[in-house]
Write a protein that holds these residues in place. Sequence first.
Motif, PDB file in Angstrom:
ATOM      1  N   SER A  73      -8.248   9.645 -13.751  1.00 43.44           N
ATOM      2  CA  SER A  73      -6.982   9.496 -14.465  1.00 43.44           C
ATOM      3  C   SER A  73      -6.032   8.647 -13.628  1.00 43.44           C
ATOM      4  CB  SER A  73      -6.383  10.876 -14.746  1.00 43.44           C
ATOM      5  OG  SER A  73      -6.135  11.551 -13.539  1.00 43.44           O
ATOM      6  N   THR A  74      -4.839   8.444 -14.129  1.00 42.31           N
ATOM      7  CA  THR A  74      -3.832   7.744 -13.356  1.00 42.31           C
ATOM      8  C   THR A  74      -3.540   8.586 -12.116  1.00 42.31           C
ATOM      9  OG1 THR A  74      -2.824   6.943 -15.413  1.00 42.31           O
ATOM     10  CG2 THR A  74      -1.479   6.814 -13.401  1.00 42.31           C
ATOM     11  N   MET A  75      -3.475   7.945 -10.957  1.00 39.58           N
ATOM     12  CA  MET A  75      -3.124   8.655  -9.732  1.00 39.58           C
ATOM     13  C   MET A  75      -1.945   7.934  -9.086  1.00 39.58           C
ATOM     14  SD  MET A  75      -5.388   9.910  -6.440  1.00 39.58           S
ATOM     15  CE  MET A  75      -6.669  10.573  -7.467  1.00 39.58           C
ATOM     16  N   VAL A  76      -0.941   8.715  -8.727  1.00 34.81           N
ATOM     17  CA  VAL A  76       0.225   8.186  -8.034  1.00 34.81           C
ATOM     18  C   VAL A  76       0.212   8.813  -6.652  1.00 34.81           C
ATOM     19  CG1 VAL A  76       2.733   7.976  -8.029  1.00 34.81           C
ATOM     20  CG2 VAL A  76       1.490   7.975 -10.211  1.00 34.81           C
ATOM     21  N   ILE A  77       0.194   7.970  -5.629  1.00 38.46           N
ATOM     22  CA  ILE A  77       0.021   8.466  -4.267  1.00 38.46           C
ATOM     23  C   ILE A  77       1.253   8.132  -3.429  1.00 38.46           C
ATOM     24  CG2 ILE A  77      -1.483   8.472  -2.245  1.00 38.46           C
ATOM     25  CD1 ILE A  77      -3.697   7.362  -4.206  1.00 38.46           C
ATOM     26  N   PHE A  78       1.870   9.192  -2.929  1.00 38.44           N
ATOM     27  CA  PHE A  78       3.047   9.092  -2.069  1.00 38.44           C
ATOM     28  C   PHE A  78       2.619   9.088  -0.607  1.00 38.44           C
ATOM     29  CE2 PHE A  78       4.759  10.623  -5.972  1.00 38.44           C
ATOM     30  CZ  PHE A  78       6.129  10.426  -5.971  1.00 38.44           C
ATOM     31  N   THR A  79       3.474   8.620   0.240  1.00 38.91           N
ATOM     32  CA  THR A  79       3.358   8.684   1.712  1.00 38.91           C
ATOM     33  C   THR A  79       1.999   8.241   2.235  1.00 38.91           C
ATOM     34  OG1 THR A  79       2.647  11.016   1.850  1.00 38.91           O
ATOM     35  CG2 THR A  79       5.032  10.589   1.778  1.00 38.91           C
ATOM     36  N   ALA A  80       1.429   7.194   1.673  1.00 38.83           N
ATOM     37  CA  ALA A  80       0.080   6.808   2.086  1.00 38.83           C
ATOM     38  C   ALA A  80      -0.092   5.314   2.331  1.00 38.83           C
ATOM     39  CB  ALA A  80      -0.917   7.265   1.028  1.00 38.83           C
ATOM     40  N   ILE A  81       0.948   4.540   2.198  1.00 44.91           N
ATOM     41  CA  ILE A  81       0.767   3.093   2.313  1.00 44.91           C
ATOM     42  C   ILE A  81       0.284   2.700   3.707  1.00 44.91           C
ATOM     43  CG2 ILE A  81       3.133   2.429   2.956  1.00 44.91           C
ATOM     44  CD1 ILE A  81       0.899   0.698   0.318  1.00 44.91           C
ATOM     45  N   HIS A  82       0.675   3.471   4.729  1.00 42.49           N
ATOM     46  CA  HIS A  82       0.261   3.163   6.101  1.00 42.49           C
ATOM     47  C   HIS A  82      -1.221   3.470   6.344  1.00 42.49           C
ATOM     48  CE1 HIS A  82       1.158   7.418   6.148  1.00 42.49           C
ATOM     49  NE2 HIS A  82       0.574   7.548   7.314  1.00 42.49           N
ATOM     50  N   ILE A  83      -1.846   4.206   5.417  1.00 41.81           N
ATOM     51  CA  ILE A  83      -3.277   4.509   5.521  1.00 41.81           C
ATOM     52  C   ILE A  83      -4.021   4.014   4.274  1.00 41.81           C
ATOM     53  CG2 ILE A  83      -3.059   6.443   7.125  1.00 41.81           C
ATOM     54  CD1 ILE A  83      -3.344   8.316   4.620  1.00 41.81           C
ATOM     55  N   GLY A 103      -1.284  -0.745  -8.424  1.00 35.92           N
ATOM     56  CA  GLY A 103       0.051  -1.300  -8.235  1.00 35.92           C
ATOM     57  C   GLY A 103       0.678  -0.649  -7.023  1.00 35.92           C
ATOM     58  N   VAL A 104       1.342  -1.436  -6.220  1.00 34.22           N
ATOM     59  CA  VAL A 104       2.086  -0.926  -5.074  1.00 34.22           C
ATOM     60  C   VAL A 104       3.526  -1.373  -5.254  1.00 34.22           C
ATOM     61  CG1 VAL A 104       2.440  -1.130  -2.575  1.00 34.22           C
ATOM     62  CG2 VAL A 104       0.117  -0.914  -3.495  1.00 34.22           C
ATOM     63  N   VAL A 105       4.440  -0.420  -5.137  1.00 39.87           N
ATOM     64  CA  VAL A 105       5.859  -0.756  -5.240  1.00 39.87           C
ATOM     65  C   VAL A 105       6.534  -0.339  -3.938  1.00 39.87           C
ATOM     66  CG1 VAL A 105       7.996  -0.486  -6.535  1.00 39.87           C
ATOM     67  CG2 VAL A 105       5.795  -0.418  -7.734  1.00 39.87           C
ATOM     68  N   TYR A 106       7.061  -1.329  -3.264  1.00 41.47           N
ATOM     69  CA  TYR A 106       7.789  -1.141  -2.007  1.00 41.47           C
ATOM     70  C   TYR A 106       9.277  -1.108  -2.311  1.00 41.47           C
ATOM     71  CZ  TYR A 106       9.979  -2.646   2.395  1.00 41.47           C
ATOM     72  OH  TYR A 106      10.789  -2.752   3.502  1.00 41.47           O
ATOM     73  N   HIS A 107       9.969  -0.138  -1.766  1.00 45.79           N
ATOM     74  CA  HIS A 107      11.426  -0.010  -1.939  1.00 45.79           C
ATOM     75  C   HIS A 107      11.825  -0.078  -3.419  1.00 45.79           C
ATOM     76  CE1 HIS A 107      13.067  -1.017   2.342  1.00 45.79           C
ATOM     77  NE2 HIS A 107      12.380   0.105   2.314  1.00 45.79           N
ATOM     78  N   VAL A 124      -5.798  -3.785  -0.340  1.00 46.05           N
ATOM     79  CA  VAL A 124      -5.534  -3.605   1.094  1.00 46.05           C
ATOM     80  C   VAL A 124      -5.043  -4.919   1.700  1.00 46.05           C
ATOM     81  CG1 VAL A 124      -6.579  -3.144   3.347  1.00 46.05           C
ATOM     82  CG2 VAL A 124      -7.111  -1.668   1.401  1.00 46.05           C
ATOM     83  N   GLN A 125      -5.727  -6.004   1.418  1.00 48.10           N
ATOM     84  CA  GLN A 125      -5.330  -7.292   1.981  1.00 48.10           C
ATOM     85  C   GLN A 125      -3.967  -7.736   1.442  1.00 48.10           C
ATOM     86  OE1 GLN A 125      -7.053  -8.846   4.534  1.00 48.10           O
ATOM     87  NE2 GLN A 125      -5.070  -9.868   4.632  1.00 48.10           N
ATOM     88  N   LYS A 126      -3.718  -7.496   0.162  1.00 48.15           N
ATOM     89  CA  LYS A 126      -2.425  -7.877  -0.422  1.00 48.15           C
ATOM     90  C   LYS A 126      -1.285  -7.103   0.223  1.00 48.15           C
ATOM     91  CE  LYS A 126      -4.070  -9.568  -4.842  1.00 48.15           C
ATOM     92  NZ  LYS A 126      -3.915  -9.555  -6.293  1.00 48.15           N
ATOM     93  N   VAL A 127      -1.502  -5.818   0.496  1.00 46.37           N
ATOM     94  CA  VAL A 127      -0.475  -5.006   1.160  1.00 46.37           C
ATOM     95  C   VAL A 127      -0.240  -5.536   2.576  1.00 46.37           C
ATOM     96  CG1 VAL A 127      -0.039  -2.700   2.128  1.00 46.37           C
ATOM     97  CG2 VAL A 127      -0.771  -2.943  -0.245  1.00 46.37           C
ATOM     98  N   LYS A 128      -1.318  -5.844   3.286  1.00 44.06           N
ATOM     99  CA  LYS A 128      -1.180  -6.395   4.641  1.00 44.06           C
ATOM    100  C   LYS A 128      -0.471  -7.748   4.614  1.00 44.06           C
ATOM    101  CE  LYS A 128      -5.053  -4.069   6.839  1.00 44.06           C
ATOM    102  NZ  LYS A 128      -6.337  -4.224   7.534  1.00 44.06           N
TER     103      LYS A 128
END
Length: 168
Positions: A73-83, A103-107, A124-128
């Motif tokens: 299902s849709t998963m929304v993950i908090f506090t995990a961008i650093h991992i 999708g990643v939303v920063y700030h 992962v590469q896009k976030v980096k």
Amino acid sequence: MYGALMEQLSLLREKGIDFEVIPGVSVLTSAAASLGIELTMDNISQSVIIARGSLRIPVPEKQSILALSSHQSTMVIFTAIHIIEKVVEDLLKGGYPKDTPVGVVYHSTWKDEKVIRGTLEDIVQKVKDNRIYRTAIIVVGKVVNPERVYSTKLYDPSYTHSFRRGSS
């Protein structure tokens, strides 16, 4: 959805300090708005799983990102961008295909907001590349980039619901 509210309220109560909790808009909903998506969609995802990513804080096995991935299902993950590498690894091991939209939303809602879209294969590469290491939320699932938007029964003229009788 995630924070240290209960810790803070406990300390205030202990010290006899009056307080008022004023509700705000959760990053859960603001990130969905920033992505321009619904978190649930007919024929795509009927559920949203809200999870936290962690390497140091113990997580019950059945509540791990790996275990929760089996629901697809849709998963929304908090506090995990650093991992995010570990998160993606667990999502893939748990059963999401590598082409699953992310999708990643920063700030979210801030002036310097960044919205990044990709798949489990390239996020992962896009976030980096965007140098995002904190204060971001991860949204995983087909709702992030649905292949086809199906019309719901809500607007189908033949469908009866509490606001109108459907035509035959």
